[in-house]
Motif scaffolding. Structure first.
Motif, mmCIF file in Angstrom:
data_model
loop_
_atom_site.group_PDB
_atom_site.id
_atom_site.type_symbol
_atom_site.label_atom_id
_atom_site.label_comp_id
_atom_site.label_asym_id
_atom_site.label_seq_id
_atom_site.Cartn_x
_atom_site.Cartn_y
_atom_site.Cartn_z
ATOM 1 N N ALA A 105 1.163 -3.209 -7.792
ATOM 2 C CA ALA A 105 1.068 -3.003 -9.239
ATOM 3 C C ALA A 105 -0.233 -3.597 -9.782
ATOM 4 O O ALA A 105 -0.925 -2.977 -10.610
ATOM 5 C CB ALA A 105 2.270 -3.616 -9.941
ATOM 6 N N ILE A 106 -0.568 -4.799 -9.320
ATOM 7 C CA ILE A 106 -1.831 -5.423 -9.736
ATOM 8 C C ILE A 106 -3.010 -4.582 -9.267
ATOM 9 O O ILE A 106 -3.976 -4.360 -10.006
ATOM 10 C CB ILE A 106 -1.925 -6.857 -9.196
ATOM 11 N N GLN A 107 -2.924 -4.105 -8.029
ATOM 12 C CA GLN A 107 -3.993 -3.259 -7.489
ATOM 13 C C GLN A 107 -4.204 -2.021 -8.367
ATOM 14 O O GLN A 107 -5.351 -1.658 -8.681
ATOM 15 C CB GLN A 107 -3.654 -2.833 -6.061
ATOM 16 N N ALA A 108 -3.121 -1.373 -8.778
ATOM 17 C CA ALA A 108 -3.228 -0.177 -9.616
ATOM 18 C C ALA A 108 -3.893 -0.499 -10.956
ATOM 19 O O ALA A 108 -4.733 0.264 -11.455
ATOM 20 C CB ALA A 108 -1.849 0.433 -9.840
ATOM 21 N N ILE A 109 -3.520 -1.635 -11.558
ATOM 22 C CA ILE A 109 -4.120 -2.054 -12.827
ATOM 23 C C ILE A 109 -5.624 -2.261 -12.664
ATOM 24 O O ILE A 109 -6.437 -1.777 -13.467
ATOM 25 C CB ILE A 109 -3.463 -3.348 -13.333
ATOM 26 N N LEU A 110 -6.003 -2.969 -11.616
ATOM 27 C CA LEU A 110 -7.414 -3.298 -11.414
ATOM 28 C C LEU A 110 -8.231 -2.067 -11.055
ATOM 29 O O LEU A 110 -9.361 -1.888 -11.545
ATOM 30 C CB LEU A 110 -7.556 -4.364 -10.336
ATOM 31 N N GLU A 111 -7.684 -1.211 -10.206
ATOM 32 C CA GLU A 111 -8.430 -0.017 -9.815
ATOM 33 C C GLU A 111 -8.597 0.945 -10.989
ATOM 34 O O GLU A 111 -9.574 1.697 -11.043
ATOM 35 C CB GLU A 111 -7.750 0.667 -8.626
ATOM 36 N N SER A 112 -7.669 0.911 -11.952
ATOM 37 C CA SER A 112 -7.826 1.741 -13.150
ATOM 38 C C SER A 112 -9.022 1.301 -13.982
ATOM 39 O O SER A 112 -9.539 2.059 -14.805
ATOM 40 C CB SER A 112 -6.552 1.685 -14.006
ATOM 41 N N GLN A 113 -9.471 0.059 -13.757
ATOM 42 C CA GLN A 113 -10.638 -0.486 -14.453
ATOM 43 C C GLN A 113 -11.874 -0.488 -13.551
ATOM 44 O O GLN A 113 -12.858 -1.177 -13.823
ATOM 45 C CB GLN A 113 -10.350 -1.916 -14.924
ATOM 46 N N GLN A 114 -11.805 0.275 -12.463
ATOM 47 C CA GLN A 114 -12.939 0.479 -11.543
ATOM 48 C C GLN A 114 -13.285 -0.734 -10.691
ATOM 49 O O GLN A 114 -14.402 -0.848 -10.179
ATOM 50 C CB GLN A 114 -14.196 0.939 -12.306
ATOM 51 N N TYR A 115 -12.330 -1.659 -10.509
ATOM 52 C CA TYR A 115 -12.534 -2.740 -9.555
ATOM 53 C C TYR A 115 -12.185 -2.244 -8.151
ATOM 54 O O TYR A 115 -11.284 -1.414 -7.986
ATOM 55 C CB TYR A 115 -11.644 -3.941 -9.881
ATOM 56 N N ASN A 116 -12.893 -2.759 -7.148
ATOM 57 C CA ASN A 116 -12.520 -2.536 -5.751
ATOM 58 C C ASN A 116 -11.553 -3.649 -5.347
ATOM 59 O O ASN A 116 -11.867 -4.830 -5.530
ATOM 60 C CB ASN A 116 -13.750 -2.559 -4.840
ATOM 61 N N VAL A 117 -10.405 -3.276 -4.799
ATOM 62 C CA VAL A 117 -9.331 -4.247 -4.572
ATOM 63 C C VAL A 117 -8.852 -4.213 -3.130
ATOM 64 O O VAL A 117 -8.599 -3.137 -2.570
ATOM 65 C CB VAL A 117 -8.139 -3.964 -5.511
ATOM 66 N N ASP A 118 -8.732 -5.387 -2.530
ATOM 67 C CA ASP A 118 -8.091 -5.545 -1.228
ATOM 68 C C ASP A 118 -6.836 -6.387 -1.412
ATOM 69 O O ASP A 118 -6.774 -7.250 -2.302
ATOM 70 C CB ASP A 118 -9.022 -6.229 -0.223
ATOM 71 N N LEU A 119 -5.844 -6.154 -0.548
ATOM 72 C CA LEU A 119 -4.580 -6.878 -0.611
ATOM 73 C C LEU A 119 -4.353 -7.667 0.673
ATOM 74 O O LEU A 119 -4.680 -7.219 1.761
ATOM 75 C CB LEU A 119 -3.410 -5.903 -0.804
ATOM 76 N N ALA A 120 -3.785 -8.856 0.520
ATOM 77 C CA ALA A 120 -3.304 -9.650 1.649
ATOM 78 C C ALA A 120 -1.913 -10.146 1.281
ATOM 79 O O ALA A 120 -1.660 -10.502 0.128
ATOM 80 C CB ALA A 120 -4.237 -10.820 1.938
ATOM 81 N N PHE A 121 -0.995 -10.170 2.266
ATOM 82 C CA PHE A 121 0.407 -10.451 1.970
ATOM 83 C C PHE A 121 0.910 -11.787 2.507
ATOM 84 O O PHE A 121 2.093 -12.084 2.425
ATOM 85 C CB PHE A 121 1.281 -9.311 2.503
ATOM 86 N N ASP A 122 0.009 -12.590 3.067
ATOM 87 C CA ASP A 122 0.375 -13.956 3.451
ATOM 88 C C ASP A 122 -0.860 -14.838 3.365
ATOM 89 O O ASP A 122 -1.988 -14.342 3.257
ATOM 90 C CB ASP A 122 1.008 -14.004 4.849
ATOM 91 N N GLY A 123 -0.647 -16.157 3.390
ATOM 92 C CA GLY A 123 -1.746 -17.079 3.182
ATOM 93 C C GLY A 123 -2.799 -17.047 4.266
ATOM 94 O O GLY A 123 -4.001 -17.151 3.982
ATOM 95 N N GLU A 124 -2.392 -16.895 5.521
ATOM 96 C CA GLU A 124 -3.365 -16.870 6.613
ATOM 97 C C GLU A 124 -4.281 -15.659 6.507
ATOM 98 O O GLU A 124 -5.506 -15.770 6.673
ATOM 99 C CB GLU A 124 -2.648 -16.888 7.965
ATOM 100 N N ALA A 125 -3.698 -14.490 6.224
ATOM 101 C CA ALA A 125 -4.512 -13.280 6.055
ATOM 102 C C ALA A 125 -5.427 -13.433 4.845
ATOM 103 O O ALA A 125 -6.604 -13.057 4.884
ATOM 104 C CB ALA A 125 -3.617 -12.057 5.896
ATOM 105 N N GLY A 126 -4.885 -14.011 3.757
ATOM 106 C CA GLY A 126 -5.699 -14.221 2.575
ATOM 107 C C GLY A 126 -6.901 -15.108 2.852
ATOM 108 O O GLY A 126 -8.020 -14.820 2.416
ATOM 109 N N LEU A 127 -6.686 -16.175 3.600
ATOM 110 C CA LEU A 127 -7.787 -17.083 3.949
ATOM 111 C C LEU A 127 -8.839 -16.351 4.762
ATOM 112 O O LEU A 127 -10.048 -16.496 4.524
ATOM 113 C CB LEU A 127 -7.255 -18.286 4.716
ATOM 114 N N ASP A 128 -8.415 -15.542 5.734
ATOM 115 C CA ASP A 128 -9.365 -14.779 6.544
ATOM 116 C C ASP A 128 -10.229 -13.881 5.666
ATOM 117 O O ASP A 128 -11.448 -13.781 5.859
ATOM 118 C CB ASP A 128 -8.627 -13.929 7.583
ATOM 119 N N TYR A 129 -9.603 -13.215 4.715
ATOM 120 C CA TYR A 129 -10.354 -12.359 3.805
ATOM 121 C C TYR A 129 -11.357 -13.172 2.988
ATOM 122 O O TYR A 129 -12.524 -12.801 2.845
ATOM 123 C CB TYR A 129 -9.402 -11.642 2.846
ATOM 124 N N ILE A 130 -10.900 -14.289 2.414
ATOM 125 C CA ILE A 130 -11.770 -15.089 1.552
ATOM 126 C C ILE A 130 -12.971 -15.611 2.319
ATOM 127 O O ILE A 130 -14.087 -15.679 1.794
ATOM 128 C CB ILE A 130 -10.979 -16.251 0.922
#
Length: 226
Positions: free
Chosen positions: A15-40
């Protein structure tokens, strides 16, 4: 502008991704803390929305690790009403803001605009190693007297390498950051684009090169161009 959403509830994240992409942001998703850290740690993002209660590694631990490593990307915590102590801890550790779920889309967008404006003034638009310069805005790679344009995927790969020089980046991490989840049949796309970048570096007579560590990944190293 690239935003990372680290949220374990998939419906909320999407849902957050849809909101942000409607405003032309590029969005990636991570579903746990370890994956999120790798992305960051790729340092590709202009802002991170980080949930506190995450599997594998909670948001406070992710934030602490990110700030310890000197990564200053703006981070907005997503919290439940009951998580006052965690919110305070997060702000003390270097979070830039927090939002209590549920929240309105307009408030979220306003908070993002504030944080990205504050961070954009000091944002570096050029990355450099050796004599090679990457123009982040124009997506061009250059040395003295030579210049080449990069495709989107070439740019994302080169930006990742230049933000992490001399570090071996695993193949699966590069694939995840540039392509997202892929089938095994598409795995050779990484090698194809690495080959493209190597040809462009040779054309530029660059004093840097992408090195292969067999069975592990790739690193960007300084070399003698002769």
């Amino acid at each position: 502008m690239r935003i990372l959403v680290v949220e374990d509830e998939k419906s909320i994240a999407e849902a957050i991704q849809a909101i942000l992409e409607s405003q032309q942001y590029n969005v990636d998703l991570a579903f746990d803390g370890e994956a999120g850290l790798d992305y960051i740690l790729t340092d590709l993002y202009d802002l991170v929305l980080l949930d506190i209660m995450l599997p594998k590694m909670d948001g406070v631990a992710v934030l602490k690790r990110v700030r310890q490593l000197g990564i200053e990307v703006p981070i907005i915590f997503l919290t439940a009403k009951s998580q006052l102590e965690e919110r305070v801890t997060g702000l003390d550790l270097g979070a830039d803001d927090y939002m209590t779920k549920p929240f309105e889309a307009e408030e979220l967008l306003a908070r993002i605009r504030v944080r990205t404006r504050q961070s954009s003034a000091g944002k570096v638009n050029h990355l450099k190693l050796g004599k090679v310069v990457l123009d982040v805005d124009q997506r061009k790679l250059s040395t003295t007297g030579h210049e080449v344009n990069l495709s989107n995927k070439e740019f994302l790969l080169m930006e990742t390498f230049l933000r992490n020089p001399h570090q071996i980046i695993p193949k699966n991490q590069l694939i995840l950051k540039v392509w997202g989840p892929m089938d095994d049949s598409d795995y050779n796309q990484l090698e194809v684009f690495i080959s493209f970048l190597r040809k462009k570096l040779r054309f530029l007579k660059a004093d840097i090169a992408i090195k292969t560590t067999k069975g592990i990944g790739y690193s960007l190293e300084e070399v003698d161009p002769s």
